[in-house]
Write an enzyme that holds these catalytic residues in place. Structure first.
Site, PDB file in Angstrom:
ATOM      1  CG  ASP A 141      -4.278   7.073   1.635  1.00 21.44           C
ATOM      2  OD1 ASP A 141      -3.324   7.797   1.961  1.00 21.44           O
ATOM      3  OD2 ASP A 141      -4.229   5.830   1.640  1.00 21.44           O
ATOM      4  CG  HIS A 173      -1.753   1.187   1.436  1.00 19.93           C
ATOM      5  ND1 HIS A 173      -3.124   1.178   1.310  1.00 19.93           N
ATOM      6  CD2 HIS A 173      -1.423   2.461   1.764  1.00 19.93           C
ATOM      7  CE1 HIS A 173      -3.584   2.389   1.542  1.00 19.93           C
ATOM      8  NE2 HIS A 173      -2.583   3.189   1.830  1.00 19.93           N
ATOM      9  CD  GLU A 174       1.952   3.829   3.575  1.00 15.18           C
ATOM     10  OE1 GLU A 174       2.387   4.883   3.086  1.00 15.18           O
ATOM     11  OE2 GLU A 174       0.803   3.736   4.049  1.00 15.18           O
ATOM     12  CG  HIS A 215       0.413   6.138  -0.824  1.00 21.77           C
ATOM     13  ND1 HIS A 215      -0.706   6.677  -1.395  1.00 21.77           N
ATOM     14  CD2 HIS A 215      -0.018   5.516   0.307  1.00 21.77           C
ATOM     15  CE1 HIS A 215      -1.760   6.388  -0.648  1.00 21.77           C
ATOM     16  NE2 HIS A 215      -1.371   5.685   0.395  1.00 21.77           N
TER      17      HIS A 215
HETATM   18 ZN   LIG Z   1      -2.391   5.227   2.173  1.00 20.55          ZN
END
Ligand SMILES: [Zn+2]
Length: 391
Positions: A175, A74-75, A78
């Site tokens: 987010d 997930h990170e 980004h």
């Molecule tokens: Zn996030």
């Protein structure tokens, strides 16, 4: 204080673990191992399955570590998009409630910001989808795989979908809050958009703290049943509230300093002392000039470091008597960490102070290249307050 350790590097980004992450990892292992399997409408753990305790905890640990990798992905998403926009990523830290990518400069560009923000939840949805489809694939095709493994596959999928939804709540700085701010920032100034997004984020945090403690909101959404919430929600809410407040004040600071250069804030008098000056003499000079930070130079004017009241304060009366400035100067790694040009943006000076944990930097003239002054965090703070007052 070091609160996190580096565990590896992926595509050039250092991956760090915050100590609070260990608690959540143990909590997840425990939850997987003894969570109810059939009590609710979906399996949440291996608790109702008869199995060997060693196997139970081993499988739960593997699943928990896999969950850690999905958080990381997930990170990474980004970060990957941010890197494509040219932002430098210093590190990714996994802690109590998830991950945090430390970026050099989160772009103040709505088009970029929403793309960076949505990449994480999109990844979590994709991972969740793959796991859940795998689970239902196994069920539909009547494949016989070990039941606890099937359940853990489902739970991993479920957790990732929850993670995606949760992150999409329009509560800044999650987010969803960033996407919301980007949406607003296309229609109003960045600072105003941030203030609105922060306000909504704070309202969410308060609702989450109170509501989550009284009744588990996830559970209500999933099943329509009301079960008691837990302390995790107020904790998470508190974390969000603090993060929202910090981001707001950082945005205000940076917006206030817009267009201000280092030369506007730097001090050009009372800037330096010689490295062989006795500490006792320096102490009385500080008092006389009411100045707490000096650059340290040698006879030929070359910068050697800095000396501040913080260091002097720690010395005993005896030490002050025989030590010299060169004995206490704070060392530096590279000259570029401590020297700025006078035409540099003041925001850059502030960023560098925060990044290098320094309260004072030296300034050199753009043309001459000579040492022309110093810029301190204290002077910057006062300057920001004055700018705010005159706005
Ligand atoms: Zn996030």
């Amino acid at each position: 204080m070091r609160t996190s350790i580096q565990v590896g590097t992926i595509i050039g980004i250092p991956i760090r673990l915050h100590f609070t992450f260990l608690f959540i990892l143990l909590g997840i292992i425990w939850g997987f191992a003894i969570g109810p399997t059939w009590e609710y409408r979906i399996p949440l753990g291996l608790g109702d399955i008869e199995m060997d305790p060693f196997l139970r905890y081993s499988l739960s640990s593997i699943a928990a570590i896999l969950f850690f990798f999905t958080l990381l992905l997930h990170e990474m998403s980004h970060s990957y998009i941010a890197m494509k926009f040219g932002t430098k990523i210093h590190s990714i830290t996994l802690f109590f409630f998830g991950g945090l990518a430390m970026m050099d400069d989160i772009p103040r560009n709505p088009e970029k910001e929403w793309r960076i923000a949505i990449a994480g939840p999109a990844m979590s949805f994709a991972i969740g989808g793959v796991f859940i489809l795998t689970y239902f694939g196994i069920k539909t095709l009547n494949l016989v795989i070990y039941e606890p493994v099937e359940i853990l596959v489902f739970i991993l999928g479920f957790f990732n979908v929850i993670l995606a939804f949760f992150n999409l709540l329009p509560a800044f700085p999650m987010d969803g809050g960033r996407i919301f701010r980007a949406f607003l920032a296309k229609r109003m100034p960045f600072l105003k958009a941030t203030k609105w997004a922060v306000l909504i984020g704070k309202i969410f945090a308060v609702i989450m703290a109170v509501g989550g403690f009284l009744a588990n909101p996830f559970w209500f959404i999933l099943t329509g049943e009301i079960v008691t919430g837990n302390i995790l929600f107020p904790l998470l809410a508190m974390f969000l509230y603090i993060a929202a407040t910090e981001e707001e004040s950082a945005t205000i600071t940076f917006a206030t300093l817009e267009g201000i250069k280092v030369k506007n804030v730097m001090r050009i008098e009372r800037t330096s002392v010689l490295e062989d000056m006795p500490i006792a003499e320096l102490a009385s000079k500080m008092l006389e000039e009411k100045t707490a930070e000096y650059a340290v130079v040698n006879e030929s004017g070359e910068l050697k470091g800095f000396v501040t009241f913080e260091e002097i304060k720690k010395l005993t009366a005896e030490q002050r008597h025989f030590l010299r400035v060169s004995d206490v100067i704070s060392p530096f790694n590279s000259v570029s960490d401590i020297i700025l040009e006078e035409e540099t943006a003041a925001t850059e000076a502030l960023k560098r102070m925060v990044r290098n944990k320094r309260n004072v930097l030296a300034v050199k003239g753009e043309v001459s290249g000579n040492f022309v002054g110093i810029i301190t965090k204290r002077d910057l703070a006062i300057y920001i307050e004055m700018l705010k007052g005159s706005a």
